[in-house]
Design an enzyme around this catalytic site. Structure first.
Site, PDB file in Angstrom:
ATOM      1  N   HIS A  89      30.960  44.823  32.621  1.00 22.89           N
ATOM      2  CA  HIS A  89      31.538  43.500  32.857  1.00 22.89           C
ATOM      3  C   HIS A  89      32.261  42.997  31.604  1.00 22.89           C
ATOM      4  CE1 HIS A  89      29.694  43.499  36.712  1.00 22.89           C
ATOM      5  NE2 HIS A  89      28.463  43.472  36.226  1.00 22.89           N
ATOM      6  N   ASP A 133      30.077  48.435  41.271  1.00 18.96           N
ATOM      7  CA  ASP A 133      28.955  47.532  41.048  1.00 18.96           C
ATOM      8  C   ASP A 133      28.228  47.184  42.345  1.00 18.96           C
ATOM      9  OD1 ASP A 133      27.150  45.841  39.851  1.00 18.96           O
ATOM     10  OD2 ASP A 133      28.587  44.252  39.433  1.00 18.96           O
TER      11      ASP A 133
END
Length: 453
Positions: free
Chosen positions: A275, A326
């Site tokens: 991220h 993800d």
């Protein structure tokens, strides 16, 4: 096995009439401009190297379509999504996790993914106790993921995560006891047992993960980092996904998550931060100076409203970009590629930050290397024989030039015709309906009672 590729993206660019010869799962010949051979499998379309999904939580696939806001009065947030995620996690067993992960990995293979980095923290029973021998032992859930990937035909880097607390100086709460080994030392003992079991198996690699700097007390982070360093394995961690994490870290330690990760030895060329959305300029400089990889997951970051990370600044500082799906809000590596550039355009109000070739490299070679497969992600002699062939005449790709730009700016997962992993065909376009049925059954088995299927 001999493949005659109509057009393929080689390290020096797209080439026509490429003959590749595969032996023992590797390319032993790659000849562009070859004469059409008498005996070879002809492969029309545009073929690109095998793509890596560098960040996956397989069980999150059961959340797709179920976690969006019901109305403007109930907008939801990352934190409300997280509670729904915990609810699904609580229902998983080794057998239901095997079914769900296998179907999810088959969806990835159909989308052109040849290797996946599974960020694995769902270790124990719902009450926090390890599974016993009859149920598969303390690594039953990890073993289910290994089997799922093998049956789906994709390579797996199992990034076994140390996850000891819900926040800074907080004990685990509720379902999170499933994740907690009790200490980093206990995490290491469990991981070493699994590593011994997996030794010598091709197509699977055990890596390490610190769930996040809020989830592992600072004095114990070194235990995880040391194991990864001693075994020369990948080390991944979630980093600065939410501003709340940054604020809590500063309050607890006086450092940003990046600063704390650097102090505790978590950064470096074998490390990947996932991220990396909310960074200071100093954070960016630190990640670049340490040559740490940054895995962006744009479709999840959009879905959760996380924000847009500084991909260009990280690249310019020396960090290396990789990509993941993800939470599997979408499994489409082509969408992840172009989203990096398109999201940057929205933030800066200008175009032209990332070249198509650089985005393909992030999804292919750099992603594979971040998972410990530095011998994959390129169509060249000696590399693992991964091939992803796209239909270059679909309604999305027709007229786009059958070039790198076709893959990055036009194609989608729906355009993948065939996926080859280590020389074996693991997915074909015709397989998709069966994969859909498998996904539906696996997800229905873990949804809350009475929930819409």
């Amino acid at each position: 096995m001999r493949h005659f590729l109509q057009r393929a993206v080689l390290p020096d660019g797209p080439r026509d009439d490429v003959l590749v010869v595969v032996e023992d799962g590797r390319f032993v010949e790659v000849v562009p401009g070859a004469a059409r051979p008498r005996r070879a499998l002809e492969v029309p379309g545009l073929t690109v190297p095998g793509l890596a999904n560098a960040h996956s939580h397989a069980f999150h696939r059961a959340l797709r379509g179920h976690t969006q806001a019901r109305s403007s009065a109930e907008p939801g947030s990352f934190w409300t999504w997280r509670e729904q995620m915990y609810d699904v996690a609580e229902r998983l067993t080794p057998s239901t996790y095997l079914a769900l992960a296998r179907a999810t990995y088959r969806e990835m293979a159909a989308a052109g993914v040849t290797a996946v980095g599974e960020f694995h923290y769902l270790h124990h029973r719902g009450d926090g106790t390890p599974y016993d021998g009859a149920e598969g032992g303390p690594n039953a859930m990890g073993r289910a993921l290994v089997r799922a990937a093998a049956e789906a035909g994709v390579r797996l880097t199992l990034l076994d995560a140390c996850y000891l607390a819900g926040g800074f100086d907080e004990p685990p709460a509720g379902v999170q006891v499933r994740y907690d080994d009790g200490s980093a030392a206990a995490w290491r003992r469990r991981v070493e047992a699994l590593d011994a079991e997996l030794a010598g198996r091709d197509g699977v690699l055990l890596g390490a993960a610190v769930h996040s700097v809020r989830a592992v007390p600072a004095p114990q982070m070194a235990t995880v980092a040391d194991w990864a360093r001693e075994h020369a394995r990948p080390l991944h961690l979630h980093l600065s996904e939410q501003p709340a994490e940054n604020e809590a870290c500063l309050a607890a330690t006086g450092l940003t998550p990046t600063g704390l990760a650097e102090r505790e030895g978590l950064l470096g060329e074998r490390s990947t931060v996932v991220h990396a959305t909310h960074l200071t300029d100093a954070d960016v400089a630190t990640l670049g100076a340490t040559r740490t990889r940054a895995c962006f997951c744009p479709t999840t970051e959009r879905d959760l409203g996380d924000g847009v990370g500084p991909s260009v600044a990280l690249r310019d500082a020396g960090a290396v970009l990789t990509l993941g799906s993800d939470s599997h809000a979408v499994i489409d590596p082509f969408e992840e590629m172009r989203a990096v550039e398109l999201d940057e355009r929205l933030v800066t109000v200008r175009r032209g930050h990332w070249a198509a070739a650089d985005l393909l490299r992030a999804a292919a070679y750099d992603g594979q290397a971040s998972l410990g497969w530095a011998d994959a992600g390129r169509i060249e002699v000696g590399a693992r024989a991964d091939l992803v062939t796209l239909d270059d005449a679909s309604v999305r790709t027709a007229g786009t030039g059958a070039d790198v730009a076709t893959a990055v700016w036009a194609a989608s997962a729906e355009d993948v015709v065939r996926t080859v992993v280590d020389g074996r065909v693991v997915a074909r376009r015709a397989d998709r309906p069966a994969v859909g049925r498998e996904l539906a059954a696996a997800i229905a088995a873990v949804r809350p009672p009475g929930a819409r299927r």
